[in-house]
Design a protein around this motif. Structure first.
Motif, PDB file in Angstrom:
ATOM      1  N   GLU A 177      14.117  38.137  78.047  1.00 15.80           N
ATOM      2  CA  GLU A 177      14.341  38.488  79.457  1.00 15.80           C
ATOM      3  C   GLU A 177      13.887  37.384  80.414  1.00 15.80           C
ATOM      4  N   PHE A 178      13.117  36.433  79.908  1.00 20.49           N
ATOM      5  CA  PHE A 178      12.590  35.371  80.751  1.00 20.49           C
ATOM      6  C   PHE A 178      13.283  34.046  80.458  1.00 20.49           C
ATOM      7  N   LEU A 179      13.373  33.207  81.483  1.00 23.55           N
ATOM      8  CA  LEU A 179      13.714  31.802  81.261  1.00 23.55           C
ATOM      9  C   LEU A 179      12.416  31.022  81.087  1.00 23.55           C
ATOM     10  N   VAL A 180      12.460  30.017  80.246  1.00 21.96           N
ATOM     11  CA  VAL A 180      11.311  29.147  80.042  1.00 21.96           C
ATOM     12  C   VAL A 180      11.660  27.770  80.598  1.00 21.96           C
ATOM     13  N   ILE A 181      10.820  27.253  81.458  1.00 26.31           N
ATOM     14  CA  ILE A 181      10.959  25.883  81.951  1.00 26.31           C
ATOM     15  C   ILE A 181       9.973  25.016  81.183  1.00 26.31           C
ATOM     16  N   ASP A 182      10.473  23.951  80.578  1.00 24.58           N
ATOM     17  CA  ASP A 182       9.631  23.079  79.770  1.00 24.58           C
ATOM     18  C   ASP A 182       9.809  21.634  80.190  1.00 24.58           C
ATOM     19  N   GLY A 183       8.849  20.800  79.821  1.00 24.02           N
ATOM     20  CA  GLY A 183       8.929  19.380  80.129  1.00 24.02           C
ATOM     21  C   GLY A 183       8.247  18.550  79.063  1.00 24.02           C
ATOM     22  N   PRO A 184       8.604  17.271  78.945  1.00 19.80           N
ATOM     23  CA  PRO A 184       7.972  16.410  77.946  1.00 19.80           C
ATOM     24  C   PRO A 184       6.496  16.132  78.216  1.00 19.80           C
ATOM     25  N   SER A 185       6.065  16.288  79.458  1.00 19.37           N
ATOM     26  CA  SER A 185       4.667  16.045  79.794  1.00 19.37           C
ATOM     27  C   SER A 185       4.320  16.813  81.054  1.00 19.37           C
ATOM     28  N   ILE A 186       3.020  16.867  81.336  1.00 14.90           N
ATOM     29  CA  ILE A 186       2.593  17.543  82.560  1.00 14.90           C
ATOM     30  C   ILE A 186       2.994  16.762  83.799  1.00 14.90           C
ATOM     31  N   ARG A 187       3.290  15.483  83.659  1.00 18.40           N
ATOM     32  CA  ARG A 187       3.828  14.739  84.806  1.00 18.40           C
ATOM     33  C   ARG A 187       5.182  15.313  85.217  1.00 18.40           C
ATOM     34  N   HIS A 188       6.000  15.681  84.249  1.00 21.24           N
ATOM     35  CA  HIS A 188       7.329  16.216  84.550  1.00 21.24           C
ATOM     36  C   HIS A 188       7.233  17.585  85.230  1.00 21.24           C
ATOM     37  N   THR A 189       6.390  18.474  84.704  1.00 23.09           N
ATOM     38  CA  THR A 189       6.279  19.804  85.305  1.00 23.09           C
ATOM     39  C   THR A 189       5.614  19.730  86.680  1.00 23.09           C
ATOM     40  N   SER A 190       4.673  18.810  86.848  1.00 26.70           N
ATOM     41  CA  SER A 190       4.065  18.618  88.170  1.00 26.70           C
ATOM     42  C   SER A 190       5.093  18.081  89.157  1.00 26.70           C
TER      43      SER A 190
END
Length: 229
Positions: free
Chosen positions: A185-198
């Motif tokens: 029911e959820f979408l997951v947002i992911d990134g290669p590093s915390i720099r990307h998610t920040s």
């Protein structure tokens, strides 16, 4: 050093996304949704609060990059930032670096407020940014070699309107979407590093600019306050 995984995120919304969003009746008074442990609701956070979290997080990411020289040191410093204490004994290099550059990180009392409000480095800003645009973050992890996610992720309840608005921003930041088994029911947002998610958190706040009229549906916090206040 900031660890970066060698993979290419997919910024396309998965074809089987359900775009589920809770109603006020789905919001509990004392825990999160989705049967995750040790979570709580972060709803419609004011933009000024979110900007403060993002600014603090960005400074802490830069600090971690500057002070650490190995995965072990990065994990130790990130744990201090996340939890207020080190998970293991610090190396002489890291201990000396923290005492020189950020001594306040080592002087916290158990009841002191943590800089990212009990969220983890690199996903706190994104969780707050998603909340500010009316989405509902439900769980997050900065990524751990032996944890429940090996990469930075935020699980989020999204309606289609917000998901389509977010999609180009997710791509711009170098992040991606996926759906986790048993949490469809959820979408997951992911990134290669915390720099990307920040970076994604910063882009979201920049593009939103407080324009609540962008989205048709918002949770009514007055209803929740009346019910649980």
């Amino acid at each position: 050093m900031i660890p970066t995984l060698d993979y290419a995120p997919d910024a396309l919304i998965p074809n089987d996304a359900t775009f589920w969003m809770p109603t006020e009746d789905d919001i509990p008074d004392d825990e999160g949704i989705g049967y995750f442990r040790n979570v709580w609701m972060i709803l419609n956070e004011p933009e000024v609060t979110t900007r403060n979290v993002i600014e603090t997080e960005s400074a802490l990411i830069s600090l971690a990059d500057r002070l650490t020289t190995s995965m072990e040191e990065y994990e130790a410093l990130a744990t201090i930032i996340d939890k207020g204490y080190a998970g293991e004994e610090l190396s002489d290099h890291l201990g000396d670096s923290i005492r020189s550059d950020a001594p306040e990180l080592l002087g916290r009392e158990p009841d002191d407020e943590l800089p990212l409000y009990d969220l983890e480095l690199g996903v706190a800003g994104l969780s707050y940014a998603l909340s500010t645009v009316g989405a509902v973050p439900v769980a997050s992890c900065r990524g751990h070699e032996d944890g429940w996610s090996d990469r930075p992720v935020v699980f989020v309840a999204l309606d289609e309107q917000r998901a389509r608005w977010l999609q180009p921003l997710v791509g711009e930041s170098g992040c991606g979407f996926h759906i986790s088994r048993n949490r469809e029911e959820f979408l997951v947002i992911d990134g290669p590093s915390i720099r990307h998610t920040s970076a994604l958190a910063q882009i979201i706040v920049r593009e939103f600019g407080g324009r609540r009229e962008l989205f048709d549906r918002w949770l009514d916090l007055a209803v929740l306050d009346a019910r649980y206040g």
